[in-house]
Each structure stands twice: as structure tokens, then as C-alpha cells.
Scaffold this motif. Structure first.
Motif, PDB file in Angstrom:
ATOM      1  N   GLY A  98     -26.334  34.605 -37.112  1.00  0.00           N
ATOM      2  CA  GLY A  98     -26.098  35.779 -36.277  1.00  0.00           C
ATOM      3  C   GLY A  98     -24.770  36.420 -36.592  1.00  0.00           C
ATOM      4  N   ASP A 100     -21.325  37.486 -37.722  1.00  0.00           N
ATOM      5  CA  ASP A 100     -20.422  37.140 -38.815  1.00  0.00           C
ATOM      6  C   ASP A 100     -21.070  36.346 -39.936  1.00  0.00           C
ATOM      7  OD1 ASP A 100     -17.088  35.723 -39.158  1.00  0.00           O
ATOM      8  OD2 ASP A 100     -17.938  37.583 -39.924  1.00  0.00           O
ATOM      9  N   THR A 101     -22.353  36.575 -40.168  1.00  0.00           N
ATOM     10  CA  THR A 101     -23.020  35.991 -41.328  1.00  0.00           C
ATOM     11  C   THR A 101     -23.839  37.071 -42.021  1.00  0.00           C
ATOM     12  OG1 THR A 101     -24.864  35.258 -39.959  1.00  0.00           O
ATOM     13  CG2 THR A 101     -23.174  33.639 -40.445  1.00  0.00           C
ATOM     14  N   GLU A 102     -24.169  36.799 -43.284  1.00  0.00           N
ATOM     15  CA  GLU A 102     -24.942  37.777 -44.046  1.00  0.00           C
ATOM     16  C   GLU A 102     -26.316  37.993 -43.419  1.00  0.00           C
ATOM     17  OE1 GLU A 102     -22.444  35.694 -47.289  1.00  0.00           O
ATOM     18  OE2 GLU A 102     -23.442  35.126 -45.403  1.00  0.00           O
ATOM     19  N   ALA A 103     -26.744  39.235 -43.396  1.00  0.00           N
ATOM     20  CA  ALA A 103     -28.099  39.550 -42.966  1.00  0.00           C
ATOM     21  C   ALA A 103     -28.898  39.971 -44.194  1.00  0.00           C
ATOM     22  CB  ALA A 103     -28.082  40.677 -41.941  1.00  0.00           C
ATOM     23  N   PHE A 104     -30.071  39.350 -44.347  1.00  0.00           N
ATOM     24  CA  PHE A 104     -30.922  39.633 -45.492  1.00  0.00           C
ATOM     25  C   PHE A 104     -32.140  40.418 -45.017  1.00  0.00           C
ATOM     26  CE2 PHE A 104     -28.631  37.294 -48.627  1.00  0.00           C
ATOM     27  CZ  PHE A 104     -27.956  36.329 -47.902  1.00  0.00           C
TER      28      PHE A 104
END
Lengths: 114, 114
Positions: A98, A100-104
Motif C-alpha cells: 500500500g 509508499d510501495t510501488e504500484a504495478f
């Protein structure tokens, strides 16, 4: 490499009909999202989903929209009574943690309402 | 208010040249992500840079972040015709209840001429 997959790639529907857009997020991801992009415009957030419930939604995501994770792999967006202005590219995305992480993102479903 | 505005809106260069795209935003962020979108296709994740980072590299891509100016730049070195696409920045803001929602800019359309 794991990827988000969406089906169908293109859907044409009559105004007033219900449509279901399908997505298979990356298997170890916990957060799922739907975004849309009206032709020539920016990508807009619709909804995020975590732990089998909606965790955040935008003003666009009104009562005609719903999301569901019917099983352990699929994530769906339902539009109950489509309008002409719902014509857009709809993107599904997933991220591991969620914030602060990469969204693909998937390749998108192009929805055309006629 | 707009968040994540890119400039230029369109950029045309010759193969082998470098391409620089800029993104400005208005609020504090957790991170800023850059995506590529080939015409009518999905969003491909390029790079994520966190608010405490100033520069990141990935292959021919270099991203910088200046939180004091609320801006980021994406540099593509030695561009190729295959780099022709639209490039978007997207910001993830810190706020209570944030589940990774991204706010996208309008994008920069890059054309690399062979």
C-alpha cells in the motif's frame, strides 16, 4: 516476472447495461486499486481495496460502482448502469504494502459505452 | 489543486539524444513514481523515489527529487525510438488512512525520431 492481468482488453456495452471488469493482481500483493483514464486526460484514482474491504475511494466512485474479490485471485469492478461518460480505459493495480510501495498496473480494459 | 504536473507536455528529439521531463507537485509526499504508457496501452512502472532520496538510477533512467522545490525530473539518456511513449509522474502523499493512492499528472508525450 509477475504481472497484473486484466480482462477483457476491450468491452463495448450499451448505455444502462451492467459491466464487470476483471483483474488478477500480483499474487503476494495485499492492496488492490482501480483507476480510470478518460481519453486524453490524466489517470484518476477510483478505489483501493485491502483486507476484503474498500479502504479508500474517490468522489468518482459513486453508488453505481462496486468492487469485489470473489475468490483468492480475482478482483472485479462492476458498473451497474453504464453511462456514456463511463467510457474510458480502466486500470487495475496492485501493491505489496500500500502506502509508499510501488504500484504495478495491468494493461487496462477499454470500456466503450454506446 | 493539481498534484504532479509534468512539463513539457510534448517533447520531440532525435534518437541518441537525452530527454528530460519535469514534474512539479504541491503537497508533501511519501514518494514519487514515474510510469511509461505506450499509446493506448497499460502503465509500466519505471522507478520510485522516496522523499528522503535525491537521485535514483535504473539503466538509462535517472530520476532526481528536490523536495524543497517540490519537483522531480526524469532523464532518459541515449534515447531510442522504442522510448516513444507518454511519461507520467504520480505522487503518494502521507496522510492518515492513505493506502497507496496515487495522484497522476497530465504526462509528457515523448517522440524519439529514428
Amino acid at each position: 516476472e509477475p504481472e497484473v492481468t486484466q480482462t477483457p482488453s476491450h468491452q463495448v456495452t450499451q448505455m444502462g447495461q451492467e459491466v464487470i471488469l476483471r483483474c488478477v493482481p500480483i499474487s503476494n500483493h495485499l492492496y488492490f486499486y482501480w483507476y480510470r483514464q478518460i481519453l486524453g486526460q490524466k489517470v484518476e484514482f477510483l478505489v483501493s481495496f485491502y483486507n476484503n474491504e474498500i479502504s479508500e475511494k474517490s468522489e468518482i466512485f459513486d453508488d453505481q460502482f462496486s468492487v469485489e474479490r470473489p475468490d483468492g485471485s480475482n478482483f472485479t469492478l462492476k458498473i451497474r448502469s453504464t453511462k456514456l461518460e463511463d467510457s474510458a480505459m480502466y486500470f487495475c493495480a496492485s501493491s505489496e504494502w500500500g502506502q509508499d510501495t510501488e504500484a504495478f498496473f495491468g494493461q487496462g480494459t477499454r470500456l466503450t459505452v454506446v | 489543486s493539481q498534484q504532479g504536473e509534468e512539463d513539457p507536455q510534448a517533447l520531440s528529439i532525435q534518437e541518441g539524444e537525452n530527454a528530460t521531463m519535469n514534474c512539479s507537485y504541491k503537497t508533501s509526499i511519501n514518494n514519487l513514481q514515474w510510469y511509461r504508457q505506450n499509446s493506448g496501452r497499460g502503465l509500466v512502472h519505471l522507478i520510485l523515489i522516496r522523499s528522503n532520496e535525491r537521485e535514483k538510477h535504473s539503466g538509462r533512467l535517472r530520476v532526481t527529487l528536490d523536495t524543497s522545490k517540490k519537483s522531480s525530473s526524469l532523464l532518459i539518456t541515449a534515447s531510442r525510438a522504442a522510448d516513444t511513449a507518454s511519461y507520467f509522474c504520480a505522487t503518494d502523499r502521507p496522510y492518515s488512512g492513505n493506502t497507496g493512492k496515487l495522484i497522476f499528472g497530465q504526462g509528457t508525450t515523448l517522440q524519439v525520431k529514428p
